[in-house]
Write a protein that holds these residues in place. Structure first.
Motif, PDB file in Angstrom:
ATOM      1  N   SER A 287     121.178 116.727 -27.601  1.00 16.84           N
ATOM      2  CA  SER A 287     121.159 116.329 -29.241  1.00 16.84           C
ATOM      3  C   SER A 287     119.784 114.573 -29.592  1.00 16.84           C
ATOM      4  CB  SER A 287     122.522 115.260 -29.073  1.00 16.84           C
ATOM      5  OG  SER A 287     123.327 116.782 -28.620  1.00 16.84           O
ATOM      6  N   LEU A 288     119.218 115.425 -28.689  1.00 10.32           N
ATOM      7  CA  LEU A 288     117.726 114.057 -29.053  1.00 10.32           C
ATOM      8  C   LEU A 288     117.522 113.449 -29.836  1.00 10.32           C
ATOM      9  CD1 LEU A 288     115.353 116.457 -25.983  1.00 10.32           C
ATOM     10  CD2 LEU A 288     116.516 113.954 -25.924  1.00 10.32           C
ATOM     11  N   LYS A 289     117.240 112.215 -29.758  1.00 11.83           N
ATOM     12  CA  LYS A 289     116.352 111.339 -31.258  1.00 11.83           C
ATOM     13  C   LYS A 289     115.276 110.517 -30.890  1.00 11.83           C
ATOM     14  CE  LYS A 289     121.264 110.068 -31.422  1.00 11.83           C
ATOM     15  NZ  LYS A 289     122.874 108.849 -31.070  1.00 11.83           N
ATOM     16  N   PRO A 290     114.296 110.467 -32.350  1.00 17.79           N
ATOM     17  CA  PRO A 290     113.376 110.149 -32.417  1.00 17.79           C
ATOM     18  C   PRO A 290     113.476 108.937 -31.234  1.00 17.79           C
ATOM     19  CG  PRO A 290     114.517 110.695 -34.499  1.00 17.79           C
ATOM     20  CD  PRO A 290     115.189 111.023 -33.357  1.00 17.79           C
ATOM     21  N   GLU A 291     114.136 108.144 -31.885  1.00 16.42           N
ATOM     22  CA  GLU A 291     114.850 106.843 -30.675  1.00 16.42           C
ATOM     23  C   GLU A 291     114.294 106.895 -29.683  1.00 16.42           C
ATOM     24  OE1 GLU A 291     116.686 107.918 -33.122  1.00 16.42           O
ATOM     25  OE2 GLU A 291     118.181 106.287 -32.731  1.00 16.42           O
ATOM     26  N   ASP A 292     114.472 108.474 -28.817  1.00 15.45           N
ATOM     27  CA  ASP A 292     114.652 108.711 -27.141  1.00 15.45           C
ATOM     28  C   ASP A 292     113.550 109.235 -27.107  1.00 15.45           C
ATOM     29  OD1 ASP A 292     117.232 111.320 -27.693  1.00 15.45           O
ATOM     30  OD2 ASP A 292     117.261 108.500 -26.734  1.00 15.45           O
ATOM     31  N   THR A 293     112.381 108.833 -27.475  1.00 14.96           N
ATOM     32  CA  THR A 293     110.537 109.082 -27.516  1.00 14.96           C
ATOM     33  C   THR A 293     110.798 108.248 -26.093  1.00 14.96           C
ATOM     34  OG1 THR A 293     110.331 109.841 -29.614  1.00 14.96           O
ATOM     35  CG2 THR A 293     108.599 109.155 -28.445  1.00 14.96           C
ATOM     36  N   ALA A 294     109.774 108.401 -24.956  1.00 16.45           N
ATOM     37  CA  ALA A 294     109.691 107.972 -23.996  1.00 16.45           C
ATOM     38  C   ALA A 294     108.973 108.291 -23.063  1.00 16.45           C
ATOM     39  CB  ALA A 294     110.841 106.712 -23.858  1.00 16.45           C
ATOM     40  N   ILE A 295     108.274 107.656 -21.921  1.00 12.04           N
ATOM     41  CA  ILE A 295     107.884 108.097 -20.818  1.00 12.04           C
ATOM     42  C   ILE A 295     109.262 108.110 -20.440  1.00 12.04           C
ATOM     43  CG2 ILE A 295     106.506 108.009 -18.655  1.00 12.04           C
ATOM     44  CD1 ILE A 295     104.322 107.003 -20.697  1.00 12.04           C
ATOM     45  N   TYR A 296     109.790 108.893 -19.403  1.00 12.19           N
ATOM     46  CA  TYR A 296     110.946 108.578 -18.779  1.00 12.19           C
ATOM     47  C   TYR A 296     110.131 108.960 -16.689  1.00 12.19           C
ATOM     48  CZ  TYR A 296     113.666 109.368 -22.110  1.00 12.19           C
ATOM     49  OH  TYR A 296     114.644 109.373 -23.746  1.00 12.19           O
ATOM     50  N   TYR A 297     110.982 108.115 -16.367  1.00 10.00           N
ATOM     51  CA  TYR A 297     110.583 107.918 -15.071  1.00 10.00           C
ATOM     52  C   TYR A 297     111.854 108.205 -14.309  1.00 10.00           C
ATOM     53  CZ  TYR A 297     106.567 105.081 -16.705  1.00 10.00           C
ATOM     54  OH  TYR A 297     105.333 104.683 -16.747  1.00 10.00           O
TER      55      TYR A 297
ATOM     56  N   GLY B 191     108.062 107.312 -10.022  1.00  8.04           N
ATOM     57  CA  GLY B 191     107.552 108.578 -10.554  1.00  8.04           C
ATOM     58  C   GLY B 191     106.487 108.281 -10.401  1.00  8.04           C
ATOM     59  N   GLN B 192     105.391 109.040 -11.545  1.00 10.17           N
ATOM     60  CA  GLN B 192     104.253 108.746 -12.300  1.00 10.17           C
ATOM     61  C   GLN B 192     104.341 109.198 -13.677  1.00 10.17           C
ATOM     62  OE1 GLN B 192     105.003 112.050 -10.393  1.00 10.17           O
ATOM     63  NE2 GLN B 192     104.630 113.378 -12.929  1.00 10.17           N
ATOM     64  N   GLY B 193     106.165 109.124 -13.787  1.00 12.21           N
ATOM     65  CA  GLY B 193     106.748 109.904 -15.002  1.00 12.21           C
ATOM     66  C   GLY B 193     106.335 110.836 -16.672  1.00 12.21           C
ATOM     67  N   THR B 194     107.002 111.680 -16.987  1.00 12.49           N
ATOM     68  CA  THR B 194     106.812 112.342 -17.411  1.00 12.49           C
ATOM     69  C   THR B 194     107.387 111.377 -19.280  1.00 12.49           C
ATOM     70  OG1 THR B 194     107.595 114.683 -18.213  1.00 12.49           O
ATOM     71  CG2 THR B 194     108.949 113.038 -17.750  1.00 12.49           C
ATOM     72  N   GLN B 195     105.889 112.199 -20.205  1.00  7.43           N
ATOM     73  CA  GLN B 195     106.552 112.236 -21.691  1.00  7.43           C
ATOM     74  C   GLN B 195     107.177 112.974 -22.414  1.00  7.43           C
ATOM     75  OE1 GLN B 195     104.753 109.724 -23.555  1.00  7.43           O
ATOM     76  NE2 GLN B 195     106.019 110.286 -25.254  1.00  7.43           N
ATOM     77  N   VAL B 196     108.023 112.456 -23.265  1.00  2.69           N
ATOM     78  CA  VAL B 196     109.253 113.028 -24.074  1.00  2.69           C
ATOM     79  C   VAL B 196     108.858 112.299 -25.654  1.00  2.69           C
ATOM     80  CG1 VAL B 196     111.937 113.306 -24.771  1.00  2.69           C
ATOM     81  CG2 VAL B 196     110.871 113.325 -21.812  1.00  2.69           C
ATOM     82  N   THR B 197     108.684 113.204 -26.093  1.00  2.00           N
ATOM     83  CA  THR B 197     108.794 113.089 -27.736  1.00  2.00           C
ATOM     84  C   THR B 197     109.954 113.944 -28.751  1.00  2.00           C
ATOM     85  OG1 THR B 197     105.998 112.647 -27.122  1.00  2.00           O
ATOM     86  CG2 THR B 197     107.248 113.031 -29.664  1.00  2.00           C
ATOM     87  N   VAL B 198     110.332 113.351 -29.288  1.00  2.00           N
ATOM     88  CA  VAL B 198     110.914 113.546 -30.480  1.00  2.00           C
ATOM     89  C   VAL B 198     110.635 113.263 -32.018  1.00  2.00           C
ATOM     90  CG1 VAL B 198     113.455 113.761 -30.857  1.00  2.00           C
ATOM     91  CG2 VAL B 198     113.209 113.567 -28.413  1.00  2.00           C
ATOM     92  N   SER B 199     110.198 114.602 -32.125  1.00  2.00           N
ATOM     93  CA  SER B 199     109.682 114.515 -33.438  1.00  2.00           C
ATOM     94  C   SER B 199     109.848 116.023 -34.311  1.00  2.00           C
ATOM     95  CB  SER B 199     108.599 114.238 -33.636  1.00  2.00           C
ATOM     96  OG  SER B 199     107.599 114.399 -34.692  1.00  2.00           O
ATOM     97  N   SER B 200     110.085 115.750 -35.480  1.00  2.00           N
ATOM     98  CA  SER B 200     110.084 117.328 -36.317  1.00  2.00           C
ATOM     99  C   SER B 200     108.684 117.224 -36.570  1.00  2.00           C
ATOM    100  CB  SER B 200     111.039 116.744 -37.372  1.00  2.00           C
ATOM    101  OG  SER B 200     110.550 115.665 -38.633  1.00  2.00           O
TER     102      SER B 200
ATOM    103  N   VAL C  39     109.930 118.317 -28.260  1.00  2.00           N
ATOM    104  CA  VAL C  39     111.250 118.725 -29.300  1.00  2.00           C
ATOM    105  C   VAL C  39     111.834 118.096 -30.232  1.00  2.00           C
ATOM    106  CG1 VAL C  39     113.017 117.411 -28.451  1.00  2.00           C
ATOM    107  CG2 VAL C  39     113.112 119.626 -28.260  1.00  2.00           C
ATOM    108  N   GLN C  40     112.131 119.122 -31.251  1.00  2.00           N
ATOM    109  CA  GLN C  40     112.594 118.358 -32.561  1.00  2.00           C
ATOM    110  C   GLN C  40     114.334 117.175 -32.626  1.00  2.00           C
ATOM    111  OE1 GLN C  40     113.229 121.985 -35.141  1.00  2.00           O
ATOM    112  NE2 GLN C  40     110.802 121.952 -35.844  1.00  2.00           N
ATOM    113  N   PRO C  41     114.192 116.831 -33.483  1.00  2.00           N
ATOM    114  CA  PRO C  41     115.480 115.884 -33.129  1.00  2.00           C
ATOM    115  C   PRO C  41     116.193 117.038 -33.214  1.00  2.00           C
ATOM    116  CG  PRO C  41     114.561 115.088 -35.351  1.00  2.00           C
ATOM    117  CD  PRO C  41     113.657 116.007 -34.431  1.00  2.00           C
ATOM    118  N   GLY C  42     117.871 116.809 -32.528  1.00  2.00           N
ATOM    119  CA  GLY C  42     118.952 117.073 -32.318  1.00  2.00           C
ATOM    120  C   GLY C  42     118.480 118.675 -30.709  1.00  2.00           C
ATOM    121  N   GLY C  43     117.295 118.805 -30.506  1.00  2.00           N
ATOM    122  CA  GLY C  43     116.863 119.419 -29.197  1.00  2.00           C
ATOM    123  C   GLY C  43     117.551 119.267 -28.047  1.00  2.00           C
ATOM    124  N   SER C  44     116.925 119.719 -26.984  1.00  2.00           N
ATOM    125  CA  SER C  44     117.549 118.969 -25.674  1.00  2.00           C
ATOM    126  C   SER C  44     116.317 120.124 -25.216  1.00  2.00           C
ATOM    127  CB  SER C  44     118.886 120.619 -25.374  1.00  2.00           C
ATOM    128  OG  SER C  44     120.026 120.457 -25.408  1.00  2.00           O
TER     129      SER C  44
END
Length: 125
Positions: free
Chosen positions: A85-95, A116-125, A12-17
């Motif tokens: 309002s996602l930010k690049p620093e929110d990029t991580a694997i979420y469990y 759980g096994q985790g899901t990847q979230v990537t915040v980048s333009s 997702v792009q920065p600022g997205g949901s």
């Protein structure tokens, strides 16, 4: 044995949901707290948010307050994490993780017994 499966991650792009889902199976979610954690490359696992199933008490890390919302759907046995309002620093694997608790929330990973096994979230333009 309570089993947890995450879904909803993506790019997702920065600022997205994004909305993450944590679906439970195998055992009841009653008398449990469900939390979301995240881990970025080279960093320690961080507690993001927690909700207690019985009392709906919630807790958030300072870094996500006002942007993320945790909720639950008892019928679907699912806990959600709405991330705005996602930010690049929110990029991580979420469990998502579970622990036995009636009303106390916790963002300490050592207190959680089911993951759980985790899901990847990537915040980048």
């Amino acid at each position: 044995q309570l089993q947890l499966v995450e879904s909803g991650g993506g790019l997702v792009q920065p600022g997205g949901s994004l909305r993450l889902s944590c679906a439970a199976s195998g055992r009841t979610m009653v008398n449990r707290a469900i939390a979301w954690f995240r881990q970025a490359p080279g960093k320690e696992r961080e507690g993001v948010s927690c909700i207690t199933i019985n009392t709906r008490t919630t807790n958030y890390a300072d870094s996500v307050k006002g942007r993320f919302t945790i909720s639950r759907d008892d019928a679907a046995k699912t806990v959600y994490l709405q991330m705005n309002s996602l930010k690049p620093e929110d990029t991580a694997i979420y469990y998502c993780a579970a622990r036995v608790s009636y009303s106390r929330t916790s963002l300490l990973s050592d207190e959680y017994t089911n993951w759980g096994q985790g899901t990847q979230v990537t915040v980048s333009s």
